[in-house]
Design an enzyme around this catalytic site. Structure first.
Site, PDB file in Angstrom:
ATOM      1  N   MET A 219      26.785  29.252  38.025  1.00 62.91           N
ATOM      2  CA  MET A 219      28.173  28.972  37.662  1.00 62.91           C
ATOM      3  C   MET A 219      28.856  30.217  37.115  1.00 62.91           C
ATOM      4  O   MET A 219      30.048  30.444  37.358  1.00 62.91           O
ATOM      5  CB  MET A 219      28.259  27.819  36.673  1.00 62.91           C
ATOM      6  CG  MET A 219      27.822  26.476  37.246  1.00 62.91           C
ATOM      7  SD  MET A 219      28.597  26.057  38.834  1.00 62.91           S
ATOM      8  CE  MET A 219      30.319  26.033  38.380  1.00 62.91           C
TER       9      MET A 219
ATOM     10  N   HIS B 193      26.030  25.167  29.968  1.00 60.96           N
ATOM     11  CA  HIS B 193      25.433  25.690  28.747  1.00 60.96           C
ATOM     12  C   HIS B 193      26.022  27.055  28.408  1.00 60.96           C
ATOM     13  O   HIS B 193      26.218  27.874  29.307  1.00 60.96           O
ATOM     14  CB  HIS B 193      23.918  25.845  28.917  1.00 60.96           C
ATOM     15  CG  HIS B 193      23.205  24.548  29.080  1.00 60.96           C
ATOM     16  ND1 HIS B 193      23.070  23.929  30.302  1.00 60.96           N
ATOM     17  CD2 HIS B 193      22.608  23.745  28.174  1.00 60.96           C
ATOM     18  CE1 HIS B 193      22.403  22.802  30.144  1.00 60.96           C
ATOM     19  NE2 HIS B 193      22.107  22.660  28.861  1.00 60.96           N
TER      20      HIS B 193
ATOM     21  N   ASP C 245      46.967  37.532  41.446  1.00 64.28           N
ATOM     22  CA  ASP C 245      48.048  37.605  40.468  1.00 64.28           C
ATOM     23  C   ASP C 245      48.717  38.975  40.471  1.00 64.28           C
ATOM     24  O   ASP C 245      49.944  39.084  40.413  1.00 64.28           O
ATOM     25  CB  ASP C 245      47.523  37.278  39.078  1.00 64.28           C
ATOM     26  CG  ASP C 245      48.610  37.316  38.027  1.00 64.28           C
ATOM     27  OD1 ASP C 245      49.661  36.654  38.224  1.00 64.28           O
ATOM     28  OD2 ASP C 245      48.438  38.011  37.011  1.00 64.28           O
TER      29      ASP C 245
END
Length: 176
Positions: free
Chosen positions: A119, A83, A134
Protein backbone atom coordinates in the site's frame (compact mmCIF):
# COMPACT_ATOMS: atom_id res chain seq x y z
CA UNK A 1 7.19 -16.29 -9.67
CA UNK A 2 7.62 -18.55 -6.72
CA UNK A 3 4.02 -19.49 -5.92
CA UNK A 4 0.69 -19.23 -7.74
CA UNK A 5 -1.81 -16.79 -6.27
CA UNK A 6 -4.09 -18.46 -3.76
CA UNK A 7 -7.73 -17.58 -3.12
CA UNK A 8 -7.96 -16.06 0.37
CA UNK A 9 -10.65 -14.54 2.51
CA UNK A 10 -10.72 -10.78 2.93
CA UNK A 11 -8.39 -10.12 5.84
CA UNK A 12 -9.91 -6.77 6.85
CA UNK A 13 -13.36 -8.17 7.64
CA UNK A 14 -14.06 -10.03 10.88
CA UNK A 15 -16.41 -13.00 11.35
CA UNK A 16 -19.36 -10.63 11.75
CA UNK A 17 -18.58 -8.85 8.47
CA UNK A 18 -17.28 -5.72 10.20
CA UNK A 19 -14.23 -3.69 9.18
CA UNK A 20 -11.24 -4.88 11.16
CA UNK A 21 -7.57 -3.96 11.40
CA UNK A 22 -5.60 -7.19 11.03
CA UNK A 23 -3.64 -8.29 14.10
CA UNK A 24 -0.04 -8.80 12.97
CA UNK A 25 1.48 -9.13 16.45
CA UNK A 26 2.21 -12.84 16.03
CA UNK A 27 3.86 -12.44 12.62
CA UNK A 28 7.63 -12.67 12.35
CA UNK A 29 9.64 -9.54 11.67
CA UNK A 30 11.17 -9.96 8.20
CA UNK A 31 12.61 -7.66 5.57
CA UNK A 32 9.73 -6.68 3.32
CA UNK A 33 9.86 -4.83 0.04
CA UNK A 34 7.35 -3.77 -2.59
CA UNK A 35 7.65 -2.12 -5.97
CA UNK A 36 4.84 -0.36 -7.85
CA UNK A 37 4.40 1.62 -11.05
CA UNK A 38 2.01 4.00 -12.73
CA UNK A 39 1.88 6.21 -15.81
CA UNK A 40 0.97 9.78 -16.63
CA UNK A 41 0.23 10.28 -20.30
CA UNK A 42 0.30 13.81 -21.69
CA UNK A 43 0.73 15.90 -24.81
CA UNK A 44 4.18 15.74 -26.40
CA UNK A 45 4.61 19.48 -25.79
CA UNK A 46 3.94 19.05 -22.06
CA UNK A 47 6.47 16.24 -21.79
CA UNK A 48 9.04 18.31 -23.68
CA UNK A 49 8.44 21.25 -21.33
CA UNK A 50 9.12 19.01 -18.32
CA UNK A 51 12.20 17.37 -19.85
CA UNK A 52 13.74 20.71 -20.87
CA UNK A 53 13.08 22.27 -17.46
CA UNK A 54 10.92 25.02 -18.97
CA UNK A 55 7.89 24.47 -16.74
CA UNK A 56 7.03 27.70 -14.92
CA UNK A 57 6.54 25.81 -11.63
CA UNK A 58 10.10 24.51 -11.64
CA UNK A 59 11.46 20.97 -11.40
CA UNK A 60 8.30 18.91 -11.69
CA UNK A 61 10.05 15.59 -11.02
CA UNK A 62 11.72 16.78 -7.81
CA UNK A 63 8.45 18.04 -6.36
CA UNK A 64 6.56 14.87 -7.41
CA UNK A 65 9.33 12.67 -5.96
CA UNK A 66 9.15 14.38 -2.57
CA UNK A 67 5.34 14.19 -2.63
CA UNK A 68 5.48 10.45 -3.34
CA UNK A 69 7.98 9.81 -0.56
CA UNK A 70 5.93 11.85 1.92
CA UNK A 71 2.75 10.04 0.86
CA UNK A 72 4.29 6.61 1.46
CA UNK A 73 5.15 7.72 4.99
CA UNK A 74 1.53 8.83 5.56
CA UNK A 75 -0.26 5.81 4.09
CA UNK A 76 -1.80 4.67 7.39
CA UNK A 77 -3.42 8.10 7.76
CA UNK A 78 -4.85 7.97 4.24
CA UNK A 79 -6.01 4.36 3.90
CA UNK A 80 -8.29 3.03 6.66
CA UNK A 81 -7.04 -0.11 8.44
CA UNK A 82 -3.44 0.19 7.16
CA UNK A 83 -0.84 -0.29 9.85
CA UNK A 84 1.50 2.61 10.59
CA UNK A 85 4.89 1.43 9.40
CA UNK A 86 8.47 2.42 10.13
CA UNK A 87 9.74 2.53 6.55
CA UNK A 88 13.49 2.15 6.13
CA UNK A 89 13.55 3.05 2.42
CA UNK A 90 11.26 4.88 0.00
CA UNK A 91 12.36 5.66 -3.54
CA UNK A 92 10.34 7.28 -6.31
CA UNK A 93 11.81 7.41 -9.80
CA UNK A 94 10.64 8.68 -13.17
CA UNK A 95 11.24 7.25 -16.63
CA UNK A 96 10.40 9.53 -19.52
CA UNK A 97 8.90 7.55 -22.39
CA UNK A 98 8.72 10.04 -25.29
CA UNK A 99 7.59 7.40 -27.80
CA UNK A 100 4.37 7.10 -25.76
CA UNK A 101 4.16 10.74 -24.54
CA UNK A 102 4.18 9.57 -20.97
CA UNK A 103 6.12 9.33 -17.76
CA UNK A 104 6.47 6.02 -15.93
CA UNK A 105 6.60 6.41 -12.17
CA UNK A 106 8.25 3.63 -10.17
CA UNK A 107 8.37 3.27 -6.40
CA UNK A 108 10.22 1.06 -3.96
CA UNK A 109 9.29 0.76 -0.29
CA UNK A 110 11.19 -1.33 2.22
CA UNK A 111 11.22 -2.12 5.94
CA UNK A 112 11.86 -4.77 8.55
CA UNK A 113 8.45 -5.48 9.99
CA UNK A 114 5.43 -7.69 10.45
CA UNK A 115 3.33 -6.57 7.48
CA UNK A 116 3.90 -5.78 3.85
CA UNK A 117 4.49 -2.42 2.18
CA UNK A 118 2.40 -2.77 -1.00
CA UNK A 119 0.00 0.00 0.00
CA UNK A 120 2.90 2.34 0.69
CA UNK A 121 4.42 1.64 -2.73
CA UNK A 122 1.06 2.20 -4.44
CA UNK A 123 0.44 5.38 -2.46
CA UNK A 124 3.87 6.74 -3.40
CA UNK A 125 3.17 6.20 -7.12
CA UNK A 126 -0.37 7.56 -6.88
CA UNK A 127 0.56 10.79 -5.12
CA UNK A 128 3.61 11.34 -7.32
CA UNK A 129 1.31 10.99 -10.36
CA UNK A 130 -1.26 13.33 -8.84
CA UNK A 131 1.45 15.89 -8.08
CA UNK A 132 2.78 15.69 -11.62
CA UNK A 133 -0.79 16.18 -12.86
CA UNK A 134 -1.37 19.11 -10.51
CA UNK A 135 1.79 20.89 -11.59
CA UNK A 136 1.02 20.47 -15.31
CA UNK A 137 -2.78 20.71 -15.45
CA UNK A 138 -2.78 24.37 -16.51
CA UNK A 139 -0.95 23.50 -19.74
CA UNK A 140 -2.44 20.02 -20.25
CA UNK A 141 -5.75 19.34 -18.46
CA UNK A 142 -6.35 16.15 -20.50
CA UNK A 143 -3.45 14.19 -18.96
CA UNK A 144 -4.31 10.62 -18.00
CA UNK A 145 -3.09 8.70 -14.94
CA UNK A 146 -3.22 4.94 -15.48
CA UNK A 147 -1.66 1.55 -14.89
CA UNK A 148 -1.07 1.92 -11.15
CA UNK A 149 -0.20 -1.54 -9.85
CA UNK A 150 2.11 -3.60 -7.67
CA UNK A 151 4.98 -5.10 -9.64
CA UNK A 152 6.65 -7.15 -6.94
CA UNK A 153 6.62 -7.89 -3.24
CA UNK A 154 9.01 -9.82 -1.05
CA UNK A 155 9.19 -10.94 2.54
CA UNK A 156 6.90 -12.47 5.08
CA UNK A 157 5.22 -15.84 5.04
CA UNK A 158 4.08 -15.57 1.41
CA UNK A 159 7.65 -15.03 0.21
CA UNK A 160 8.28 -13.52 -3.20
CA UNK A 161 5.56 -12.49 -5.65
CA UNK A 162 6.19 -10.83 -8.99
CA UNK A 163 3.77 -9.67 -11.68
CA UNK A 164 3.83 -12.00 -14.65
CA UNK A 165 5.81 -10.68 -17.58
CA UNK A 166 4.12 -10.13 -20.91
CA UNK A 167 1.07 -8.28 -19.61
CA UNK A 168 -1.08 -6.54 -22.16
CA UNK A 169 -1.32 -2.78 -22.56
CA UNK A 170 -4.38 -0.55 -22.77
CA UNK A 171 -5.19 1.71 -25.71
CA UNK A 172 -3.16 4.50 -24.10
CA UNK A 173 -0.10 2.27 -23.93
CA UNK A 174 -0.26 1.80 -20.17
CA UNK A 175 -0.25 -1.78 -18.89
CA UNK A 176 -3.61 -3.21 -17.92
Amino acid sequence: MDKPAQQAAFSHVNSRGEANMVDVSSKAVTVREARAEGYVQMQASTLKMIINGHHHKGDVFSVARIAGIQAAKQTSQLIPLCHPLMLSKVAVDFEVQPAHNRVRIHSLCKLSGQTGVEMEALTAVSVAALTLFDMCKAVDPAMCISGIRVLEKQGGKSGHWQLESGTTETATGAPS
